[in-house]
Design a protein around this motif. Structure first.
Motif, PDB file in Angstrom:
ATOM      1  N   LEU A  84       0.852  -1.182   0.000  1.00 35.91           N
ATOM      2  CA  LEU A  84       0.000   0.000   0.000  1.00 35.91           C
ATOM      3  C   LEU A  84       0.889   1.233   0.000  1.00 35.91           C
ATOM      4  CD1 LEU A  84      -3.166   0.453   0.279  1.00 35.91           C
ATOM      5  CD2 LEU A  84      -2.697   0.950   2.689  1.00 35.91           C
ATOM      6  N   ALA A  85       0.554   2.212  -0.835  1.00 33.03           N
ATOM      7  CA  ALA A  85       1.323   3.454  -0.882  1.00 33.03           C
ATOM      8  C   ALA A  85       0.422   4.595  -1.317  1.00 33.03           C
ATOM      9  CB  ALA A  85       2.515   3.333  -1.831  1.00 33.03           C
ATOM     10  N   ALA A  86       0.461   5.700  -0.593  1.00 31.60           N
ATOM     11  CA  ALA A  86      -0.346   6.868  -0.920  1.00 31.60           C
ATOM     12  C   ALA A  86       0.213   7.570  -2.150  1.00 31.60           C
ATOM     13  CB  ALA A  86      -0.382   7.836   0.261  1.00 31.60           C
ATOM     14  N   SER A  87      -0.670   7.875  -3.086  1.00 26.06           N
ATOM     15  CA  SER A  87      -0.266   8.614  -4.280  1.00 26.06           C
ATOM     16  C   SER A  87       0.180  10.023  -3.909  1.00 26.06           C
ATOM     17  CB  SER A  87      -1.441   8.687  -5.262  1.00 26.06           C
ATOM     18  OG  SER A  87      -1.154   9.592  -6.320  1.00 26.06           O
ATOM     19  N   ARG A  88       1.167  10.531  -4.630  1.00 27.69           N
ATOM     20  CA  ARG A  88       1.600  11.915  -4.441  1.00 27.69           C
ATOM     21  C   ARG A  88       0.928  12.847  -5.441  1.00 27.69           C
ATOM     22  NH1 ARG A  88       2.990   9.365  -0.662  1.00 27.69           N
ATOM     23  NH2 ARG A  88       5.070   9.296   0.286  1.00 27.69           N
ATOM     24  N   LEU A  89       0.412  12.286  -6.531  1.00 27.25           N
ATOM     25  CA  LEU A  89      -0.201  13.111  -7.576  1.00 27.25           C
ATOM     26  C   LEU A  89      -1.714  13.177  -7.469  1.00 27.25           C
ATOM     27  CD1 LEU A  89       1.808  12.111 -10.801  1.00 27.25           C
ATOM     28  CD2 LEU A  89       2.110  14.120  -9.346  1.00 27.25           C
ATOM     29  N   HIS A  90      -2.320  12.148  -6.906  1.00 24.78           N
ATOM     30  CA  HIS A  90      -3.775  12.033  -6.918  1.00 24.78           C
ATOM     31  C   HIS A  90      -4.292  11.929  -5.484  1.00 24.78           C
ATOM     32  CE1 HIS A  90      -3.276  11.374 -11.216  1.00 24.78           C
ATOM     33  NE2 HIS A  90      -2.400  10.427 -10.927  1.00 24.78           N
ATOM     34  N   ASP A 138       6.811 -12.895  -6.743  1.00 21.29           N
ATOM     35  CA  ASP A 138       6.158 -12.729  -5.438  1.00 21.29           C
ATOM     36  C   ASP A 138       6.217 -11.251  -5.056  1.00 21.29           C
ATOM     37  OD1 ASP A 138       5.011 -13.040  -2.980  1.00 21.29           O
ATOM     38  OD2 ASP A 138       6.506 -14.427  -2.192  1.00 21.29           O
ATOM     39  N   VAL A 139       5.304 -10.469  -5.606  1.00 20.41           N
ATOM     40  CA  VAL A 139       5.286  -9.021  -5.371  1.00 20.41           C
ATOM     41  C   VAL A 139       4.719  -8.757  -3.977  1.00 20.41           C
ATOM     42  CG1 VAL A 139       4.440  -6.803  -6.176  1.00 20.41           C
ATOM     43  CG2 VAL A 139       5.024  -8.581  -7.824  1.00 20.41           C
ATOM     44  N   GLU A 140       5.488  -8.090  -3.138  1.00 23.35           N
ATOM     45  CA  GLU A 140       5.097  -7.929  -1.742  1.00 23.35           C
ATOM     46  C   GLU A 140       4.969  -6.479  -1.277  1.00 23.35           C
ATOM     47  OE1 GLU A 140       4.113 -10.048   0.350  1.00 23.35           O
ATOM     48  OE2 GLU A 140       4.728 -12.002  -0.403  1.00 23.35           O
ATOM     49  N   ALA A 141       5.457  -5.503  -2.033  1.00 22.57           N
ATOM     50  CA  ALA A 141       5.462  -4.147  -1.502  1.00 22.57           C
ATOM     51  C   ALA A 141       5.471  -3.119  -2.623  1.00 22.57           C
ATOM     52  CB  ALA A 141       6.692  -3.945  -0.603  1.00 22.57           C
ATOM     53  N   VAL A 142       4.975  -1.924  -2.289  1.00 24.87           N
ATOM     54  CA  VAL A 142       5.009  -0.799  -3.205  1.00 24.87           C
ATOM     55  C   VAL A 142       5.301   0.464  -2.396  1.00 24.87           C
ATOM     56  CG1 VAL A 142       2.504  -0.442  -3.047  1.00 24.87           C
ATOM     57  CG2 VAL A 142       3.752   0.428  -5.037  1.00 24.87           C
ATOM     58  N   ALA A 143       6.067   1.380  -2.982  1.00 23.71           N
ATOM     59  CA  ALA A 143       6.409   2.635  -2.315  1.00 23.71           C
ATOM     60  C   ALA A 143       6.510   3.732  -3.365  1.00 23.71           C
ATOM     61  CB  ALA A 143       7.733   2.506  -1.554  1.00 23.71           C
ATOM     62  N   VAL A 144       6.221   4.950  -2.942  1.00 21.29           N
ATOM     63  CA  VAL A 144       6.350   6.109  -3.833  1.00 21.29           C
ATOM     64  C   VAL A 144       7.540   6.929  -3.375  1.00 21.29           C
ATOM     65  CG1 VAL A 144       5.250   8.183  -4.721  1.00 21.29           C
ATOM     66  CG2 VAL A 144       3.868   6.135  -4.297  1.00 21.29           C
ATOM     67  N   GLY A 145       8.479   7.174  -4.293  1.00 24.13           N
ATOM     68  CA  GLY A 145       9.670   7.934  -3.973  1.00 24.13           C
ATOM     69  C   GLY A 145       9.595   9.346  -4.508  1.00 24.13           C
ATOM     70  N   PRO A 146      10.675  10.102  -4.357  1.00 32.69           N
ATOM     71  CA  PRO A 146      10.693  11.479  -4.857  1.00 32.69           C
ATOM     72  C   PRO A 146      10.624  11.527  -6.377  1.00 32.69           C
ATOM     73  CG  PRO A 146      12.882  10.808  -4.120  1.00 32.69           C
ATOM     74  CD  PRO A 146      11.942   9.714  -3.721  1.00 32.69           C
ATOM     75  N   GLY A 147      10.187  12.658  -6.898  1.00 35.14           N
ATOM     76  CA  GLY A 147      10.129  12.823  -8.344  1.00 35.14           C
ATOM     77  C   GLY A 147       9.005  12.068  -9.001  1.00 35.14           C
ATOM     78  N   GLY A 148       7.989  11.687  -8.209  1.00 33.34           N
ATOM     79  CA  GLY A 148       6.853  10.990  -8.795  1.00 33.34           C
ATOM     80  C   GLY A 148       7.191   9.613  -9.327  1.00 33.34           C
ATOM     81  N   ARG A 149       8.040   8.878  -8.618  1.00 34.76           N
ATOM     82  CA  ARG A 149       8.434   7.541  -9.043  1.00 34.76           C
ATOM     83  C   ARG A 149       7.822   6.498  -8.109  1.00 34.76           C
ATOM     84  NH1 ARG A 149      10.296   7.980 -14.016  1.00 34.76           N
ATOM     85  NH2 ARG A 149      11.374   5.962 -13.764  1.00 34.76           N
ATOM     86  N   GLU A 206      13.265  -5.217  15.347  1.00 34.54           N
ATOM     87  CA  GLU A 206      12.785  -6.207  16.318  1.00 34.54           C
ATOM     88  C   GLU A 206      11.343  -6.592  16.030  1.00 34.54           C
ATOM     89  OE1 GLU A 206      13.718  -3.036  16.983  1.00 34.54           O
ATOM     90  OE2 GLU A 206      14.928  -2.889  18.804  1.00 34.54           O
ATOM     91  N   LEU A 207      11.103  -7.142  14.842  1.00 32.50           N
ATOM     92  CA  LEU A 207       9.733  -7.451  14.452  1.00 32.50           C
ATOM     93  C   LEU A 207       9.723  -8.458  13.313  1.00 32.50           C
ATOM     94  CD1 LEU A 207       6.878  -6.273  15.286  1.00 32.50           C
ATOM     95  CD2 LEU A 207       7.006  -4.938  13.197  1.00 32.50           C
ATOM     96  N   TRP A 208       8.691  -9.249  13.272  1.00 32.92           N
ATOM     97  CA  TRP A 208       8.402 -10.140  12.143  1.00 32.92           C
ATOM     98  C   TRP A 208       7.691  -9.270  11.111  1.00 32.92           C
ATOM     99  CZ3 TRP A 208       4.550 -14.841  12.526  1.00 32.92           C
ATOM    100  CH2 TRP A 208       4.782 -15.723  11.459  1.00 32.92           C
ATOM    101  N   ALA A 209       8.460  -8.565  10.313  1.00 34.59           N
ATOM    102  CA  ALA A 209       7.944  -7.452   9.513  1.00 34.59           C
ATOM    103  C   ALA A 209       7.222  -7.918   8.252  1.00 34.59           C
ATOM    104  CB  ALA A 209       9.090  -6.521   9.138  1.00 34.59           C
ATOM    105  N   THR A 210       6.014  -7.376   8.045  1.00 33.58           N
ATOM    106  CA  THR A 210       5.264  -7.635   6.815  1.00 33.58           C
ATOM    107  C   THR A 210       5.190  -6.405   5.921  1.00 33.58           C
ATOM    108  OG1 THR A 210       3.133  -7.110   7.855  1.00 33.58           O
ATOM    109  CG2 THR A 210       3.868  -9.416   7.923  1.00 33.58           C
ATOM    110  N   ASP A 211       5.512  -5.215   6.436  1.00 34.27           N
ATOM    111  CA  ASP A 211       5.595  -4.012   5.602  1.00 34.27           C
ATOM    112  C   ASP A 211       6.147  -2.872   6.435  1.00 34.27           C
ATOM    113  OD1 ASP A 211       5.463  -2.626   3.244  1.00 34.27           O
ATOM    114  OD2 ASP A 211       3.322  -2.190   3.341  1.00 34.27           O
ATOM    115  N   ALA A 212       6.552  -1.817   5.753  1.00 32.25           N
ATOM    116  CA  ALA A 212       7.101  -0.645   6.425  1.00 32.25           C
ATOM    117  C   ALA A 212       6.944   0.570   5.523  1.00 32.25           C
ATOM    118  CB  ALA A 212       8.582  -0.867   6.774  1.00 32.25           C
ATOM    119  N   ALA A 213       7.036   1.758   6.118  1.00 34.58           N
ATOM    120  CA  ALA A 213       6.859   2.988   5.338  1.00 34.58           C
ATOM    121  C   ALA A 213       7.576   4.145   6.006  1.00 34.58           C
ATOM    122  CB  ALA A 213       5.370   3.312   5.188  1.00 34.58           C
TER     123      ALA A 213
END
Length: 329
Positions: free
Chosen positions: A45-51, A91-102, A197-204
């Protein structure tokens, strides 16, 4: 991905106890339900920067090179993006939005328990127009300096654009730092820089890049970024979900949005530490000394009553013990 017996039992029990959130969203800060029947394993899950109010998500495995733009005001899909220029995702597990609309997509899971010699990251520009379309992506080969591993957490720092991965281990893993710039030729080696210190399933990352939120199935931890050496600050009030797989800051940084796999899955909103409620605030509540090893606590934001949560934990513990006894036998 393979889940332990206790986790599967908890999934069934928590799914029965937890009421789905389906409120109308305002600017992407409120809880909502993903309604697209094609999205059955929302794993990132990742929040859009454009929309405004739009969140990017994707299925876990066996769906193809697709990203879905979900309008949190309605829960409906505003666009499905087909990635071109890449191979077949594993096995796609994550999505993130970086600078510059990428947008960065992490094909970083390993159903074989950490045996694939490399995994992939895909990078593409965030579409300016939300409609079904194909977008060409760049594919990066990723290796770890200390050997193959399973991971479900991909982060991109919103200021520097540097990419990070957190591996997934029940006893806790590490934050891995990628090169200053990813290269489409050759391999990109990620190196461990800090324990998690976690059984991590996602991060942001928070939008200002000053904070880091990491979630697991039953709890979460938030850190101060501290110049790239995370400093633990406290626990997160992670809602109990059927299979808690994803987390994202809202676009304004005031909320943390927690997602789960499953059809008609809920994305639940919680106040973000240091955002919304004021500097340093945390909806987790209580001293860190009361945390479990998974970072879970008695935060007021849980979506089931304490009694239900206790039952879930007890059932999980019993079934896990049974499973281990059978293996020993």
């Amino acid at each position: 991905m393979r889940r332990p017996l206790a986790l599967l039992a908890a999934t069934l029990l928590v799914g029965a106890l937890t009421a789905p959130a389906a409120s109308a969203a305002d600017g992407g800060n409120d809880s909502f339900t993903i309604k697209d029947p094609r999205i059955t394993e929302s794993s990132g899950l990742a929040a859009s920067r454009l929309h405004p109010g739009v969140y990017w998500t994707h299925n876990d495995s066996d769906d193809g090179p697709y990203l879905y733009a979900v309008d949190s005001a309605t829960g409906e899909t505003a666009a499905r993006i087909t990635l071109t220029g890449v191979g077949t995702p594993r096995d796609v597990e994550a999505v993130a939005v970086g600078p510059g609309g990428r947008i960065f997509v992490g094909d970083i899971g390993d159903n074989l328990g950490g045996t694939w010699p490399y995994v992939w990251i895909y990078e593409l520009p965030e579409p300016k127009e939300l409609r079904d379309q194909s977008v060409r992506a760049t594919q990066y080969v990723v290796k770890y300096s200390d050997g193959a591993r399973d991971a479900e957490s991909l982060l991109v720092h919103p200021k520097t654009g540097r990419v990070y991965i957190i591996d997934k281990k029940e006893e806790g893993g590490h934050l891995y730092e990628g090169p200053a710039e990813l290269s489409a030729s050759g391999s990109n080696v990620f190196r461990p820089v800090a324990p998690v210190e976690l059984w991590a399933t996602d991060a942001a990352f928070s939008p200002d890049g000053e904070r880091l939120a990491v979630r697991g199935y039953f709890g979460g931890i938030h850190y101060a970024w501290n110049g790239g050496r995370p400093r633990r600050e406290g626990r997160l009030s992670v809602p109990l979900q059927g299979q808690g797989e994803s987390v994202s800051y809202s676009a304004d940084g005031s909320r943390l949005m927690y997602g789960s796999e499953g059809g008609q899955s809920a994305v639940e909103s919680r106040e973000a530490p240091g955002g919304g409620g004021g500097k340093g605030s945390s909806s987790g509540g209580g001293p860190e000394g009361r945390e479990s090893a998974d970072g879970a606590g008695d935060g007021a934001g849980n979506t089931v009553k304490v009694g239900g949560a206790v039952v879930a934990v007890v059932v999980c513990a019993v079934l896990l013990g049974l499973g281990r006894s059978r293996r020993r036998g």
